[in-house]
Design a protein around this motif. Structure first.
Motif, PDB file in Angstrom:
ATOM      1  N   GLY A   4      40.370   0.997 -46.565  1.00 31.68           N
ATOM      2  CA  GLY A   4      40.867   2.065 -47.757  1.00 31.68           C
ATOM      3  C   GLY A   4      40.629   1.009 -48.514  1.00 31.68           C
ATOM      4  N   GLN A   5      41.775   0.419 -49.245  1.00 31.22           N
ATOM      5  CA  GLN A   5      41.115  -0.143 -50.701  1.00 31.22           C
ATOM      6  C   GLN A   5      41.261  -1.949 -50.999  1.00 31.22           C
ATOM      7  OE1 GLN A   5      45.386   0.706 -52.829  1.00 31.22           O
ATOM      8  NE2 GLN A   5      43.757   2.420 -53.747  1.00 31.22           N
ATOM      9  N   LEU A   6      40.518  -2.128 -51.479  1.00 28.48           N
ATOM     10  CA  LEU A   6      40.093  -3.355 -51.902  1.00 28.48           C
ATOM     11  C   LEU A   6      42.039  -4.216 -52.108  1.00 28.48           C
ATOM     12  CD1 LEU A   6      38.196  -6.045 -51.495  1.00 28.48           C
ATOM     13  CD2 LEU A   6      38.307  -6.389 -54.528  1.00 28.48           C
ATOM     14  N   LEU A   7      42.213  -4.955 -50.597  1.00 30.52           N
ATOM     15  CA  LEU A   7      43.951  -5.447 -50.917  1.00 30.52           C
ATOM     16  C   LEU A   7      43.133  -7.095 -52.107  1.00 30.52           C
ATOM     17  CD1 LEU A   7      46.477  -4.644 -49.576  1.00 30.52           C
ATOM     18  CD2 LEU A   7      45.234  -6.060 -47.559  1.00 30.52           C
ATOM     19  N   TYR A   8      42.250  -7.325 -51.506  1.00 28.16           N
ATOM     20  CA  TYR A   8      42.597  -8.714 -51.741  1.00 28.16           C
ATOM     21  C   TYR A   8      40.417  -9.349 -51.949  1.00 28.16           C
ATOM     22  CZ  TYR A   8      42.307 -14.165 -51.743  1.00 28.16           C
ATOM     23  OH  TYR A   8      42.437 -15.574 -51.951  1.00 28.16           O
ATOM     24  N   GLU A   9      40.458 -10.340 -52.630  1.00 26.88           N
ATOM     25  CA  GLU A   9      38.745 -10.901 -53.002  1.00 26.88           C
ATOM     26  C   GLU A   9      39.179 -12.624 -52.625  1.00 26.88           C
ATOM     27  OE1 GLU A   9      35.824  -8.480 -54.314  1.00 26.88           O
ATOM     28  OE2 GLU A   9      34.131 -10.423 -53.768  1.00 26.88           O
ATOM     29  N   GLY A  10      38.684 -13.271 -51.786  1.00 28.05           N
ATOM     30  CA  GLY A  10      39.065 -14.628 -52.026  1.00 28.05           C
ATOM     31  C   GLY A  10      37.633 -15.575 -51.926  1.00 28.05           C
ATOM     32  N   LYS A  11      36.986 -16.036 -51.893  1.00 27.07           N
ATOM     33  CA  LYS A  11      36.249 -17.069 -52.261  1.00 27.07           C
ATOM     34  C   LYS A  11      34.963 -16.886 -51.120  1.00 27.07           C
ATOM     35  CE  LYS A  11      38.372 -21.197 -52.376  1.00 27.07           C
ATOM     36  NZ  LYS A  11      39.385 -20.601 -52.256  1.00 27.07           N
ATOM     37  N   ALA A  12      35.166 -16.468 -49.776  1.00 31.88           N
ATOM     38  CA  ALA A  12      34.365 -16.458 -48.458  1.00 31.88           C
ATOM     39  C   ALA A  12      34.885 -14.759 -47.439  1.00 31.88           C
ATOM     40  CB  ALA A  12      34.928 -17.133 -47.886  1.00 31.88           C
ATOM     41  N   LYS A  13      35.818 -13.901 -48.226  1.00 31.44           N
ATOM     42  CA  LYS A  13      36.493 -12.997 -47.231  1.00 31.44           C
ATOM     43  C   LYS A  13      36.535 -11.741 -48.917  1.00 31.44           C
ATOM     44  CE  LYS A  13      38.646 -14.769 -44.133  1.00 31.44           C
ATOM     45  NZ  LYS A  13      38.180 -16.259 -44.200  1.00 31.44           N
ATOM     46  N   GLU A  27      35.839  -8.506 -44.792  1.00 30.51           N
ATOM     47  CA  GLU A  27      34.259  -8.388 -45.135  1.00 30.51           C
ATOM     48  C   GLU A  27      34.071  -9.922 -45.353  1.00 30.51           C
ATOM     49  OE1 GLU A  27      32.346  -4.874 -47.426  1.00 30.51           O
ATOM     50  OE2 GLU A  27      32.157  -6.323 -48.223  1.00 30.51           O
ATOM     51  N   TYR A  28      33.222 -10.349 -44.559  1.00 30.73           N
ATOM     52  CA  TYR A  28      32.337 -11.779 -45.299  1.00 30.73           C
ATOM     53  C   TYR A  28      31.396 -11.883 -46.014  1.00 30.73           C
ATOM     54  CZ  TYR A  28      35.650 -13.500 -41.111  1.00 30.73           C
ATOM     55  OH  TYR A  28      36.237 -14.339 -40.153  1.00 30.73           O
ATOM     56  N   LYS A  29      32.057 -12.694 -47.004  1.00 30.56           N
ATOM     57  CA  LYS A  29      30.259 -12.650 -48.319  1.00 30.56           C
ATOM     58  C   LYS A  29      29.730 -13.810 -48.126  1.00 30.56           C
ATOM     59  CE  LYS A  29      33.627 -13.174 -51.496  1.00 30.56           C
ATOM     60  NZ  LYS A  29      34.310 -12.851 -53.016  1.00 30.56           N
ATOM     61  N   ASP A  30      28.312 -13.363 -48.043  1.00 32.00           N
ATOM     62  CA  ASP A  30      27.337 -14.454 -48.838  1.00 32.00           C
ATOM     63  C   ASP A  30      27.845 -15.882 -49.815  1.00 32.00           C
ATOM     64  OD1 ASP A  30      25.685 -13.577 -46.497  1.00 32.00           O
ATOM     65  OD2 ASP A  30      24.780 -12.452 -48.148  1.00 32.00           O
ATOM     66  N   GLN A  31      28.784 -15.790 -49.778  1.00 29.41           N
ATOM     67  CA  GLN A  31      29.141 -17.110 -50.653  1.00 29.41           C
ATOM     68  C   GLN A  31      29.934 -18.084 -50.097  1.00 29.41           C
ATOM     69  OE1 GLN A  31      30.809 -15.830 -54.932  1.00 29.41           O
ATOM     70  NE2 GLN A  31      32.542 -16.070 -54.105  1.00 29.41           N
ATOM     71  N   ALA A  32      29.418 -18.717 -51.367  1.00 28.63           N
ATOM     72  CA  ALA A  32      29.461 -20.421 -51.124  1.00 28.63           C
ATOM     73  C   ALA A  32      30.446 -21.344 -51.618  1.00 28.63           C
ATOM     74  CB  ALA A  32      28.614 -20.951 -50.128  1.00 28.63           C
ATOM     75  N   THR A  33      31.899 -21.470 -51.647  1.00 30.97           N
ATOM     76  CA  THR A  33      32.081 -22.791 -52.912  1.00 30.97           C
ATOM     77  C   THR A  33      32.606 -23.620 -52.249  1.00 30.97           C
ATOM     78  OG1 THR A  33      34.058 -21.777 -52.035  1.00 30.97           O
ATOM     79  CG2 THR A  33      33.120 -20.689 -53.464  1.00 30.97           C
ATOM     80  N   GLY A  35      34.134 -27.839 -54.343  1.00 31.97           N
ATOM     81  CA  GLY A  35      35.346 -27.973 -54.821  1.00 31.97           C
ATOM     82  C   GLY A  35      36.310 -27.082 -55.394  1.00 31.97           C
ATOM     83  N   ASN A  36      36.773 -26.475 -54.855  1.00 34.06           N
ATOM     84  CA  ASN A  36      37.769 -25.545 -54.806  1.00 34.06           C
ATOM     85  C   ASN A  36      36.826 -24.466 -55.661  1.00 34.06           C
ATOM     86  OD1 ASN A  36      40.174 -24.083 -55.002  1.00 34.06           O
ATOM     87  ND2 ASN A  36      41.508 -25.139 -56.565  1.00 34.06           N
ATOM     88  N   GLY A  37      36.086 -23.943 -55.715  1.00 27.84           N
ATOM     89  CA  GLY A  37      35.444 -23.131 -56.572  1.00 27.84           C
ATOM     90  C   GLY A  37      34.973 -23.209 -57.444  1.00 27.84           C
ATOM     91  N   GLU A  38      34.822 -24.607 -57.621  1.00 24.22           N
ATOM     92  CA  GLU A  38      33.563 -25.113 -58.855  1.00 24.22           C
ATOM     93  C   GLU A  38      32.143 -24.876 -59.128  1.00 24.22           C
ATOM     94  OE1 GLU A  38      34.719 -29.174 -60.050  1.00 24.22           O
ATOM     95  OE2 GLU A  38      36.880 -29.065 -59.816  1.00 24.22           O
ATOM     96  N   ARG A  39      31.600 -25.099 -57.438  1.00 24.81           N
ATOM     97  CA  ARG A  39      30.560 -24.176 -57.443  1.00 24.81           C
ATOM     98  C   ARG A  39      30.141 -23.824 -56.757  1.00 24.81           C
ATOM     99  NH1 ARG A  39      25.945 -26.918 -54.587  1.00 24.81           N
ATOM    100  NH2 ARG A  39      27.612 -28.271 -52.891  1.00 24.81           N
ATOM    101  N   LYS A  40      29.942 -23.072 -56.933  1.00 26.01           N
ATOM    102  CA  LYS A  40      29.651 -21.945 -56.363  1.00 26.01           C
ATOM    103  C   LYS A  40      27.934 -21.164 -56.260  1.00 26.01           C
ATOM    104  CE  LYS A  40      33.136 -18.429 -57.785  1.00 26.01           C
ATOM    105  NZ  LYS A  40      33.369 -18.017 -58.935  1.00 26.01           N
ATOM    106  N   GLU A  41      27.643 -20.525 -55.158  1.00 26.64           N
ATOM    107  CA  GLU A  41      26.398 -20.145 -54.746  1.00 26.64           C
ATOM    108  C   GLU A  41      27.043 -18.961 -53.742  1.00 26.64           C
ATOM    109  OE1 GLU A  41      23.355 -22.868 -53.535  1.00 26.64           O
ATOM    110  OE2 GLU A  41      24.516 -23.913 -55.153  1.00 26.64           O
ATOM    111  N   THR A  42      25.017 -18.383 -54.486  1.00 27.90           N
ATOM    112  CA  THR A  42      25.751 -16.970 -53.111  1.00 27.90           C
ATOM    113  C   THR A  42      24.209 -17.112 -51.749  1.00 27.90           C
ATOM    114  OG1 THR A  42      25.891 -15.341 -54.611  1.00 27.90           O
ATOM    115  CG2 THR A  42      24.924 -14.035 -53.091  1.00 27.90           C
ATOM    116  N   ILE A  43      24.615 -17.493 -51.534  1.00 27.10           N
ATOM    117  CA  ILE A  43      23.780 -17.209 -50.020  1.00 27.10           C
ATOM    118  C   ILE A  43      23.631 -16.666 -48.665  1.00 27.10           C
ATOM    119  CG2 ILE A  43      23.253 -19.020 -48.247  1.00 27.10           C
ATOM    120  CD1 ILE A  43      24.768 -21.399 -49.915  1.00 27.10           C
TER     121      ILE A  43
END
Ligand code: ADP
Ligand code: UDP
Length: 239
Positions: A4-13, A27-33, A35-43
């Motif tokens: 269904g609809q997107l309910l929440y998008e966090g840093k990793a999922k 859905e597990y995302k290809d994102q790594a963060t 320092g509480n999201g200060e540095r963010k990279e797609t991996i």
């Protein structure tokens, strides 16, 4: 099952509703963060590794008599989970000193603790997930006294099972973070994920880091490291 609809998008999922009101699609995302999201990279590949590791760990915990929100793995990067009402708490268990314990208390990293230490953090990105005590939890009505006791008890049970699992594959479980929620019947259930993003895992013989510290400390590429953890957890699937 229908996504269904997107309910929440966090840093990793990302969490989606489903045709079943008690279940969510993750859905597990290809994102790594760091320092509480200060540095963010797609991996590329990180999402599928964490999904597979978490699914394997939750299946193992169930086989050890510890249920969780995990229902089934849908694909390399997706799972179905039971929807729960999350406690705004992160429950950390430590067997060996590292990270914020070492920094805050001035104890050298790698010191074996006499017993597993349980800590609570307020899950609030804007405040940087501060360390809190049981009175804070009670006065802020984040959980009742009996819920706090149950969270601790469950976290220690998970620790016992995970220590055994990782020990059997040549890895020392240093520390980890858990999240819990309440299901539609009010029962406390282990939720979120258990992966190298949320655990410190040190290779037994070398003390090599097999976890997110590789990203936090920029000492290498996390993909082969997380792949190594998955290969050890599921030897028959090792590539
Ligand atoms: P964050 O919110 O810290 O950036 P994620 O990207 O991992 O983290 O997002 C996943 C979100 O889903 C978290 O807020 C987590 O608390 C929440 N969550 C995990 N398991 C469940 C569940 N079974 N039901 C509802 N929410 C959940
Ligand atoms: N942890 C986590 N999410 C957080 C904070 C910590 O998964 O938001 C995990 C972390 O990976 C480690 C354990 O909890 O396994 C203890 O982390 P610590 O308090 O030492 O914080 P750090 O120094 O890693 O920021």
């Amino acid at each position: 099952m229908i996504k269904g609809q997107l309910l929440y998008e966090g840093k990793a999922k990302a969490l989606y509703t489903t045709s079943d009101k008690d279940q969510l699609w993750v859905e597990y995302k290809d994102q790594a963060t760091a320092g509480n999201g200060e540095r963010k990279e797609t991996i590329a590949g990180k999402g599928q590794l964490n999904n597979q590791i978490t699914s394997t760990v939750f299946e193992y915990l169930l086989s050890e008599g510890i249920p969780s929100h995990f229902v089934k793995k849908l694909s390399d990067t997706e799972q179905v989970i039971k929807k729960v009402d999350m406690f705004s708490l992160e429950v950390v268990v430590r067997n060996v000193t590292a990270g914020s314990f070492s920094r805050r208390l001035g104890v050298e990293e790698g010191t074996q603790l006499d017993f597993p230490v349980v800590e609570f953090y307020l899950k609030e990105d804007e405040l940087n997930d501060p360390f809190i005590n049981e009175d804070h939890i009670k006065v802020l009505k984040l959980a009742t006294d009996s819920e706090v006791s149950e969270l601790k008890e469950k976290a220690l049970e998970v620790n016992g099972a995970l220590k055994k699992l990782f020990d059997s594959i040549g890895i020392t479980l240093i520390d980890f973070k858990l999240e819990f929620g309440k299901d539609s019947e009010g029962a406390i259930l282990l939720a979120d994920e258990i992966s190298p993003d949320t655990c410190r895992l040190w290779e037994k013989n070398t003390n090599n880091r097999l976890d997110k510290d590789v990203f936090r400390q920029q000492t290498g590429d996390i993909v082969p490291v997380y792949q190594e953890v998955l290969n050890r957890l599921t030897p028959s699937h090792a590539r």
